[in-house]
Design a protein around this motif. Structure first.
Motif, PDB file in Angstrom:
ATOM      1  N   PRO A  19     -12.213 -48.886  -7.361  1.00 19.92           N
ATOM      2  CA  PRO A  19     -12.555 -47.913  -6.653  1.00 19.92           C
ATOM      3  C   PRO A  19     -13.870 -48.726  -6.000  1.00 19.92           C
ATOM      4  O   PRO A  19     -13.863 -48.426  -4.900  1.00 19.92           O
ATOM      5  N   ARG A  20     -14.389 -49.124  -5.960  1.00 25.47           N
ATOM      6  CA  ARG A  20     -15.687 -50.633  -5.664  1.00 25.47           C
ATOM      7  C   ARG A  20     -14.575 -51.075  -4.105  1.00 25.47           C
ATOM      8  O   ARG A  20     -15.577 -50.547  -3.155  1.00 25.47           O
ATOM      9  N   LEU A  21     -13.352 -51.144  -4.414  1.00 30.04           N
ATOM     10  CA  LEU A  21     -13.395 -51.666  -3.045  1.00 30.04           C
ATOM     11  C   LEU A  21     -12.976 -51.527  -2.114  1.00 30.04           C
ATOM     12  O   LEU A  21     -12.049 -51.711  -0.830  1.00 30.04           O
ATOM     13  N   ALA A  22     -11.825 -50.364  -2.974  1.00 31.67           N
ATOM     14  CA  ALA A  22     -11.693 -48.649  -1.805  1.00 31.67           C
ATOM     15  C   ALA A  22     -12.332 -48.232  -0.980  1.00 31.67           C
ATOM     16  O   ALA A  22     -12.386 -48.094   0.332  1.00 31.67           O
ATOM     17  N   GLU A  28     -15.019 -57.093   3.428  1.00 33.87           N
ATOM     18  CA  GLU A  28     -15.787 -57.063   3.096  1.00 33.87           C
ATOM     19  C   GLU A  28     -15.228 -57.592   1.223  1.00 33.87           C
ATOM     20  O   GLU A  28     -15.870 -58.074   1.141  1.00 33.87           O
ATOM     21  N   MET A  29     -13.856 -56.942   1.359  1.00 34.64           N
ATOM     22  CA  MET A  29     -12.987 -57.314   0.901  1.00 34.64           C
ATOM     23  C   MET A  29     -12.906 -58.534  -0.247  1.00 34.64           C
ATOM     24  O   MET A  29     -13.001 -59.194  -1.176  1.00 34.64           O
ATOM     25  N   GLY A  30     -12.499 -59.696   1.481  1.00 35.54           N
ATOM     26  CA  GLY A  30     -12.230 -60.501   1.591  1.00 35.54           C
ATOM     27  C   GLY A  30     -13.315 -61.452   1.270  1.00 35.54           C
ATOM     28  O   GLY A  30     -13.144 -62.737   0.438  1.00 35.54           O
ATOM     29  N   LEU A  31     -14.045 -60.961   0.848  1.00 38.33           N
ATOM     30  CA  LEU A  31     -15.654 -61.881   1.201  1.00 38.33           C
ATOM     31  C   LEU A  31     -16.265 -62.228  -0.256  1.00 38.33           C
ATOM     32  O   LEU A  31     -15.935 -63.035  -0.755  1.00 38.33           O
ATOM     33  N   GLU A  32     -16.157 -60.835  -0.689  1.00 46.60           N
ATOM     34  CA  GLU A  32     -16.589 -60.811  -2.114  1.00 46.60           C
ATOM     35  C   GLU A  32     -15.701 -61.312  -3.770  1.00 46.60           C
ATOM     36  O   GLU A  32     -15.758 -61.970  -4.264  1.00 46.60           O
TER      37      GLU A  32
END
Length: 64
Positions: A19-22, A28-32
């Motif tokens: 849910p957080r990545l969505a 941002e997802m790639g960096l995290e």
């Protein structure tokens, strides 16, 4: 006398990542994920472990 060896297997997973990545952009997802993998890799190496399998944001790590 036999030689015995203990190996520890650890599986990590980020709680509530879906849910957080969505809510994040692709960048941002790639960096995290990159930061998370770096943290896991460095922590494993510092403790003589190694990642042997990746599953999304989860990692299987072996510590001989």
């Amino acid at each position: 006398m036999a030689n015995y060896r203990t190996t520890v297997i650890l599986k990590t997973d980020v709680v509530d990542s879906t849910p957080r990545l969505a809510e994040q952009t692709q960048a941002e997802m790639g960096l995290e994920r990159k930061q998370h993998k770096q943290f896991i890799s460095e922590t494993a190496a510092r403790n003589q472990g190694a990642i042997f399998q990746e599953e999304g944001d989860a990692y299987w790590i072996e510590f001989p």
